[in-house]
Scaffold this motif. Structure first.
Motif: not given
Length: 301
Positions: A119-120, A145, A148, A151-152, A257, A261, A282, A285
């Motif tokens: 994911f990262a 971006c 996401a 999220g990270v 991505y 998933t 999650y 992302i």
């Protein structure tokens, strides 16, 4: 008619298709290793052994494949350039941890950590594409971006740090792709060279875990399983490398991505669980992935 349409696919469309298929096939690998033959040793040792088998059979498959299609001479041309061997070895060293971790981590119950790493990964690929190669992003891609990234960052905050597995995946692959883009070598030759330069180390590790005198006692169906591991690890990696050469690094990164998933969903199916506090990671992302899909659909109309 279908044939004509396929022939006229642009390099970009071929790269997108290859990336999607590779992601779907890669997601099967953590499931495949769950059915490993019962050899002696810990789960960690089993992961090392299976990684060695993956490299061994991928090398055999690629050499046979190149010989069958008449491209073995292309490989030999590269190997004769001994001054390039340090570059080939560097490439092998950069990709070897990725081969290992994708087999080893699922056996340690770390499928979700692998998923978070992937994911990262698109964020680092997009960053490299933008800052190193000057690639441009659409507004939707910028928004994806940022979502996401939130999220990270949230994952880092609640975990008081990011797992080393995440860092190896998210930082290792961009370095590998940057190194490979320096040389105009076909993806099948690239993958074969990577495996051949890793192979001596893989064989030494395998012999350490199970000496040669034990190999004749391994059941035939186990060897068939190892061959299958080589096959399931070879085809998606070839498609992955092909896509990385045909697409801008930023778009290639965003498309990746899809894989985490699927791996994430697989982890849940296999019994791994995440706490309520982890769901925003999650969710953010996956929202980013949805935005990318919508953006692609609009621009393809």
């Amino acid at each position: 008619m279908l044939k004509n349409k396929t022939v006229h696919f642009s390099a970009r469309k071929k790269g997108v298709l290859a990336s999607i298929i590779a992601s779907c096939l890669f997601a099967m690998l953590p499931l495949y290793v769950q059915f490993q033959p019962s050899l002696t040793g810990t789960a960690s040792e089993a992961g090392h052994w299976l990684t060695g088998q993956r490299v061994l059979w991928s090398s055999v498959i690629m050499l046979l494949g190149l010989a069958l299609v008449g491209r073995i001479s292309k490989l030999w041309e590269q190997l004769k350039q001994w001054r390039l061997w340090p570059n080939f070895f560097l490439s092998a060293c950069l990709i070897a941890p990725q081969f290992w971790i994708f087999v080893w981590a699922p056996l340690q119950g770390e499928i979700l950590s692998v998923a978070l790493g992937y994911f990262a990964l698109p964020l680092t690929l997009v960053a490299v594409g933008y800052f190193v190669y000057g690639e441009q992003l659409t507004r939707a891609q910028w928004l994806a971006c940022m979502i996401a990234a939130c999220g990270v960052i949230y994952a880092y905050v609640i975990a008081d740090g990011i797992s080393w597995i995440v860092l190896v995946i998210a930082l290792g692959y961009p370095l590998y792709f940057m190194n490979r883009r320096r040389f105009s070598i076909a993806s099948d030759i690239v993958f074969t060279l990577d495996n051949l330069f890793i192979l001596p180390i893989a064989l030494l590790a395998m012999v350490y875990l199970h000496p040669f005198n034990e190999w004749p006692h391994i059941e035939l169906w186990s060897w068939a399983y190892f061959l299958g591991l080589g096959l399931i690890g070879t085809l998606p990696m070839l498609l992955f490398l092909f896509a990385s050469q045909k697409l801008p690094l930023s778009l290639f990164g965003l498309l990746t991505y899809i894989e985490p998933t699927l791996v994430f969903c697989l982890g849940l199916i296999l019994g791994e669980r995440i706490e309520l506090i982890q769901w925003p990671i999650y969710g953010a992302i996956m929202l980013a992935l949805l935005l990318i899909a919508i953006d692609r659909d609009k621009r393809n109309r």
